[in-house]
Design an enzyme around this catalytic site. Structure first.
Site, PDB file in Angstrom:
ATOM      1  N   ARG A  89      -9.431   0.254   9.189  1.00  0.00           N
ATOM      2  CA  ARG A  89      -9.040  -1.132   9.455  1.00  0.00           C
ATOM      3  C   ARG A  89     -10.087  -1.860  10.281  1.00  0.00           C
ATOM      4  NH1 ARG A  89      -2.921  -0.187   8.973  1.00  0.00           N
ATOM      5  NH2 ARG A  89      -2.129  -2.249   8.635  1.00  0.00           N
ATOM      6  N   ARG A  92      -0.008  -9.687  13.100  1.00  0.00           N
ATOM      7  CA  ARG A  92      -0.613  -8.597  12.308  1.00  0.00           C
ATOM      8  C   ARG A  92      -1.525  -9.154  11.220  1.00  0.00           C
ATOM      9  NH1 ARG A  92       4.808  -6.123  10.791  1.00  0.00           N
ATOM     10  NH2 ARG A  92       3.734  -4.842   9.239  1.00  0.00           N
ATOM     11  N   ARG A 143      11.847  -1.106  11.297  1.00  0.00           N
ATOM     12  CA  ARG A 143      10.549  -1.200  11.972  1.00  0.00           C
ATOM     13  C   ARG A 143      10.525  -2.414  12.898  1.00  0.00           C
ATOM     14  NH1 ARG A 143       5.405  -0.241   8.096  1.00  0.00           N
ATOM     15  NH2 ARG A 143       4.538  -1.584   9.729  1.00  0.00           N
ATOM     16  N   LYS A 184       0.825  -1.214   0.000  1.00  0.00           N
ATOM     17  CA  LYS A 184       0.000   0.000   0.000  1.00  0.00           C
ATOM     18  C   LYS A 184       0.861   1.266   0.000  1.00  0.00           C
ATOM     19  CE  LYS A 184      -2.133  -1.223   3.861  1.00  0.00           C
ATOM     20  NZ  LYS A 184      -1.683  -2.584   4.191  1.00  0.00           N
ATOM     21  N   ARG A 204      11.642  -6.683   4.435  1.00  0.00           N
ATOM     22  CA  ARG A 204      11.571  -5.258   4.770  1.00  0.00           C
ATOM     23  C   ARG A 204      12.180  -5.020   6.147  1.00  0.00           C
ATOM     24  NH1 ARG A 204       5.750  -2.365   4.636  1.00  0.00           N
ATOM     25  NH2 ARG A 204       5.568  -3.079   6.778  1.00  0.00           N
TER      26      ARG A 204
HETATM   27  P1  ADP Z   1       1.347  -2.577   7.736  1.00  0.00           P
HETATM   28  O1  ADP Z   1       0.271  -2.310   6.713  1.00  0.00           O
HETATM   29  O2  ADP Z   1       2.623  -3.022   7.130  1.00  0.00           O
HETATM   30  O3  ADP Z   1       0.898  -3.452   8.887  1.00  0.00           O
HETATM   31  P2  ADP Z   1       1.128   0.108   8.841  1.00  0.00           P
HETATM   32  O4  ADP Z   1       2.281   1.014   8.794  1.00  0.00           O
HETATM   33  O5  ADP Z   1      -0.079   0.426   8.032  1.00  0.00           O
HETATM   34  O6  ADP Z   1       1.765  -1.272   8.450  1.00  0.00           O
HETATM   35  O7  ADP Z   1       0.620  -0.084  10.353  1.00  0.00           O
HETATM   36  C1  ADP Z   1       1.506  -0.429  11.376  1.00  0.00           C
HETATM   37  C2  ADP Z   1       0.732  -0.618  12.679  1.00  0.00           C
HETATM   38  O8  ADP Z   1       0.097   0.622  13.060  1.00  0.00           O
HETATM   39  C3  ADP Z   1      -0.425  -1.621  12.658  1.00  0.00           C
HETATM   40  O9  ADP Z   1       0.032  -2.951  12.858  1.00  0.00           O
HETATM   41  C4  ADP Z   1      -1.295  -1.093  13.805  1.00  0.00           C
HETATM   42  O10 ADP Z   1      -0.782  -1.472  15.059  1.00  0.00           O
HETATM   43  C5  ADP Z   1      -1.173   0.400  13.682  1.00  0.00           C
HETATM   44  N1  ADP Z   1      -2.236   0.960  12.830  1.00  0.00           N
HETATM   45  C6  ADP Z   1      -2.073   1.509  11.593  1.00  0.00           C
HETATM   46  N2  ADP Z   1      -3.259   1.900  11.093  1.00  0.00           N
HETATM   47  C7  ADP Z   1      -4.201   1.568  12.027  1.00  0.00           C
HETATM   48  C8  ADP Z   1      -5.616   1.683  12.102  1.00  0.00           C
HETATM   49  N3  ADP Z   1      -6.325   2.221  11.100  1.00  0.00           N
HETATM   50  N4  ADP Z   1      -6.250   1.246  13.212  1.00  0.00           N
HETATM   51  C9  ADP Z   1      -5.565   0.720  14.222  1.00  0.00           C
HETATM   52  N5  ADP Z   1      -4.239   0.561  14.219  1.00  0.00           N
HETATM   53  C10 ADP Z   1      -3.545   0.976  13.142  1.00  0.00           C
END
Ligand code: ADP
Length: 190
Positions: free
Chosen positions: A89, A146, A134, A14, A128
Site C-alpha cells: 500500500r 481511508r 468492522r 479485493k 458492508r
Molecule cells: P480495505 O481494503 O477495505 O480498506 P483492509 O482489510 O485491506 O480493508 O485494510 C483495513 C485496514 O488495515 C486499513 O485501512 C489499514 O489501516 C490497515 N492495513 C491493511 N493493509 C495495510 C498495509 N499494507 N499497510 C498499512 N496498513 C494496512
C-alpha cells in the site's frame, strides 16, 4: 510461481475476488487487513498497535506491516504462488515485496487493479458496515479518510508497476462472476 498483487481502493472487492482466485489458481491468499483483524481479535500487541491506526482510517506504519507480511510469506514455504490483497500500500512496501520475492528467486508477475468510482466505494463500504462488524466500515468519516489515505500513499503504486509493464486495470463494477472472469482473463495470459 505466479505472484499477483490484487489492487484497488478500499471497497473495490479485493477480498471477495481473492477467495475465488486462490481456489482457481491454487495460490496462497495473504490479506494484510485480515491478519491485522485476527491480531486485534486475539488481543496481541500487534493488534493493539494496528487498531490505533485502523480506527482512524490511517495506514499501519510500514516497518510493522512489512515485518508481518514477511512472516506470513515465510509460513508458506511450499506455496505455488501468492495473491497479495491489501499489500503493498506504499512505495516502501512495494520495494520490500520485490526484495522478498528475489530471496525466493521469484518476482511479482502482475498488479491487477479493480477500478471503481469513489462514490460507489463509499456506498459499498457503508452497506458492508451494516453486516461486517468492522469498526472502520461503520463510520462515513473513517471510510472517506481511508479513501483519502489511498490517494495520498497507495495510488502511486500504479505508476510503480506500470513502469515495469506489470499493471493491469480491470473494471470493478459488475457481478462478482463477471469481475472474476475479467481478472482471470488477465491472469491466464501471465
Ligand atoms: P480495505 O481494503 O477495505 O480498506 P483492509 O482489510 O485491506 O480493508 O485494510 C483495513 C485496514 O488495515 C486499513 O485501512 C489499514 O489501516 C490497515 N492495513 C491493511 N493493509 C495495510 C498495509 N499494507 N499497510 C498499512 N496498513 C494496512
Amino acid at each position: 510461481m505466479k505472484n499477483i498483487v490484487l489492487f484497488g481502493p478500499p471497497g473495490a472487492g479485493k477480498g471477495t475476488q481473492a477467495e475465488f482466485l486462490k481456489e482457481k489458481y491454487q495460490l496462497v491468499h495473504i490479506s494484510t487487513g485480515d491478519v491485522f483483524r485476527y491480531n486485534i481479535k486475539n488481543n496481541t500487541d500487534l493488534g493493539a498497535l494496528a487498531k490505533s491506526y485502523m480506527d482512524k482510517g490511517h495506514l499501519v506504519p510500514d516497518e510493522v506491516t512489512i515485518n508481518m507480511l514477511n512472516a506470513e510469506v515465510e509460513k508458506n514455504p511450499k506455496a505455488n504462488g501468492f495473491i497479495f490483497d491489501g499489500f503493498p500500500r506504499t512505495e516502501a512496501q512495494a520495494i520490500a515485496l520485490a526484495t522478498l520475492m528475489e530471496t525466493k528467486n521469484s518476482q511479482i508477475n502482475a498488479m491487477v487493479a479493480l477500478e471503481v468510482d469513489d462514490e460507489v466505494l463509499v456506498g459499498r463500504l457503508l452497506e458492508r458496515g451494516k453486516v461486517s462488524g468492522r469498526a472502520d466500515d461503520a463510520n462515513e468519516a473513517v471510510i472517506r479518510e481511508r479513501i483519502a489515505e489511498y490517494y495520498r500513499k497507495t495510488d502511486v503504486l500504479k505508476e510503480f508497476y506500470q513502469k515495469q509493464d506489470k499493471y493491469y486495470g480491470v473494471d470493478g463494477v459488475g457481478s462478482i462472476e463477471e469481475i472474476t472472469e475479467r481478472l482471470s482473463n488477465v491472469i491466464d495470459k501471465l
